[in-house]
Design an enzyme around this catalytic site. Structure first.
Site, short mmCIF file in Angstrom:
data_model
loop_
_atom_site.label_atom_id
_atom_site.label_comp_id
_atom_site.label_asym_id
_atom_site.label_seq_id
_atom_site.Cartn_x
_atom_site.Cartn_y
_atom_site.Cartn_z
CG HIS A 319 39.94 15.39 -32.84
ND1 HIS A 319 39.44 15.55 -31.58
CD2 HIS A 319 38.87 15.18 -33.64
CE1 HIS A 319 38.12 15.48 -31.63
NE2 HIS A 319 37.75 15.24 -32.86
N GLY A 320 44.44 14.15 -33.20
CA GLY A 320 45.64 14.00 -34.02
C GLY A 320 46.89 14.36 -33.27
#
Lengths: 482, 103
Positions: A319-320
């Site tokens: 996700h990041g």
């Protein structure tokens, strides 16, 4: 080009019209050109990355299928994994890793490269990987035409934020030359309108208040953290499922059915169920290509728990590139492990007081509890840094209770109009979701568009857009950054 | 909020809600007529909103109220439709059972 841009409102009708007007042989080449134009319009300088990933995975999958040599097949698969994941790692995680190592070693100036994150890289990398792995496993045949394969990787509705389609579902449909169908057009248009409503009227409107807390953690109050986090849970759902709805709608009008990506996730009664309802295409990808190859639950309880934790950790990183996402993933891993280990004891305890896990009261309590757990994890997801996240937690549990509701609403700039708008938009959203599920399940029922009533939704979207413009709020989809 | 101090807007909103109800629950030409009048009313509503200097946020709220009620009526209609179809199906199954017994 993003879905909520003026350019897309011009681009999409032209593409859809061309799709139905062009002869059968020209349909898919037109879609390929349109898809690359869609990407180039957004990020022309990094087009070589998606092209390179597509070419390498296509060559590798063809070699894997044709060769008899096991060693060569393995080498091709390994090379594809290394190249595709290497590109992803370099662009997405290099600076994060460099910064983390530097801070660990106490270095003053870490090596930071001036890199632009390629839009949708996590999505199209996973899509190409699933293709090569499926060919390696013998589950699918390779696509002989490179350009057709390139369309599978770059099909514009799902290119930058999913759903992460499987070759078995999408390639077959792209090959069909669909004709204009009124039912598909109505259902597709309805999904698009609902998607725009979710994004502009709910997600973007709520983001105004969420940002007041998460971008000014020093001023946050305990009540503010609770309200902002609950609002963020709705915001991120509407942002992402709104994008998916628009993508599904765009494809559906052209007769192509993309997979479902959300299924009322906040009605889940366990964290495991939540992940079977939230971002379904990613959860099933991790299950098929990571959890099961790691051993799944076939190697004992301890190993199964370890596998679950690894999957969630990787999911967080996907996700990041920030510790906040790693913690978010780890937290969900812990939730799921604790949930699995305690399920027998919980059911036994319920039995002792004469209840079952399907009793209405129990379901209600479990839904509320799971929603609270998920909201708590969103706090890490939304926080701008780890220190911000812990400041907010400290505010929530220790220091923030001396400020009342009215003062909190002032800090959040939530006036009566804002409160009413937020409540009405969320209830409307819940009802729309229910109507959409009902109408998708049967033909002929079109209450959301009956007698031109879609105009009310379009009208509302235009006004909400005007509010956002008046407040200088630039709106991008949260999942674009992944 | 200016909304509660402007009877004209309140009256128009009430009329809009009534027309939403009729367009959802009535059938045929009447339903269509109510819907089209209502769409025109939505556009006309801009005039008093401008006249009484509603802020863009409050004007959006007025339309949100309208949309909320439309969706509410559509939601109720979908539930009624669903229950109606289910009971009709149950009736058919029952009839089928009875006719099979007769045979």
């Amino acid at each position: 080009m993003t879905f909520n841009s003026f350019e897309f409102l011009v681009f999409y009708p032209i593409v859809a019209a061309l799709y139905f007007l062009l002869p059968k042989k020209m349909k898919w080449p037109m879609l390929l050109i349109a898809s690359y134009y869609f990407y180039i319009f957004y990020q022309a300088e990094l087009i070589f990355l998606i092209l390179g990933t597509t070419l390498i995975s296509w060559i590798a999958s063809n070699v894997i299928e044709r060769t008899e040599s096991k060693a060569l097949r393995k080498t091709c698969l390994a090379l594809t994994l290394i190249v595709c994941l290497g590109v992803l790692f370099f662009y997405k995680y290099f600076n994060f890793l460099s910064g983390s190592i530097a801070s660990l070693l106490g270095m003053d100036s870490p090596v930071i490269l001036n890199l632009v994150l390629p839009v949708g890289i996590s999505f199209y990398t996973f899509q190409t990987l699933s293709y090569v792995i499926d060919v390696y496993r013998g589950d699918i045949k390779t696509e002989k035409n490179f350009f057709f394969y390139a369309l599978f990787v770059s099909f514009f509705p799902q290119l930058v934020a999913g759903p992460i389609e499987r070759p078995g579902n999408l390639i077959v449909q792209l090959k069909e030359a669909n004709r204009w169908d009124k039912d598909n057009a109505i259902k597709g248009a309805k999904h698009m309108i609902v998607g725009f409503f979710k994004k502009i009227c709910v997600a973007d409107m709520l983001s105004i208040y969420v940002n007041q807390i998460y971008n000014n953690v020093a001023e946050a109050t305990a009540i503010g953290v609770i309200i902002a986090t609950v609002m963020f849970s709705v915001q991120i759902y509407c942002d992402f499922s709104g994008y998916t709805d628009i993508a599904i709608g765009c494809a559906r009008i052209m007769g192509i059915r993309l997979m479902k990506n959300f299924d009322h996730p906040y009605l889940s009664t366990t964290i495991k169920e939540f992940w079977s309802r939230w971002h379904i295409s990613l959860s099933s990808w991790f299950k098929d290509y990571l959890y099961i190859p790691l051993g799944g639950n076939r190697c004992g309880k301890a190993r199964a728990c370890f596998n679950v934790f690894i999957v969630f950790l990787v999911s967080g990183l996907w996700h990041g590139a920030a510790w906040t996402f790693v913690l978010w993933g780890a937290l969900h891993g812990v939730y799921q492990i604790v949930g699995t280990l305690t399920v027998k004891h919980r059911n036994a305890a319920l039995g002792k007081i004469g209840l079952t896990e399907n009793s209405t009261a129990v379901v209600l309590v479990r839904r509320t509890f799971v929603f609270a757990l998920v909201c708590f994890s969103w706090l890490f997801f939304r926080a701008n840094s780890i220190s911000d996240a812990f400041t907010l937690i400290k505010t929530l549990f220790v220091t923030g209770w001396d400020v009342g509701l009215s003062e909190t609403l002032n800090i959040m700039k939530l006036d009566t109009v804002g409160v009413l708008m937020s409540i009405l938009s969320v209830i409307t959203l819940i009802m729309i979701d229910n109507i959409l599920v009902y109408e998708d399940s049967r033909d002929g029922s079109e209450l959301l568009v009956k007698n031109g009533s879609f105009i009310y939704y379009v009208w509302m979207i235009i006004f909400a857009w005007a509010v956002l413009l008046s407040q200088d709020i630039t709106s991008t989809f949260i999942y674009f950054q992944f | 909020m200016i909304l509660f101090k402007t009877p004209l807007v309140l009256c128009m909103l009430a009329l809009i809600l009534a027309l939403h109800f009729l367009s959802v629950f009535m059938r045929g030409l009447m339903s269509k007529a109510c819907a089209y009048v209502n769409i025109a009313l939505h556009i006309l509503l801009i005039l008093p909103l401008l006249r009484y200097e509603f802020s863009i946020e409050e004007a959006t709220l007025v339309y949100m109220i309208s949309l909320f009620f439309y969706t509410l009526f559509a939601y109720v209609a979908s539930k009624l439709e669903k229950n109606g179809k289910l009971s009709a199906r149950d009736g058919d199954i029952k009839k089928l059972g009875e006719s099979e017994d007769a045979v």
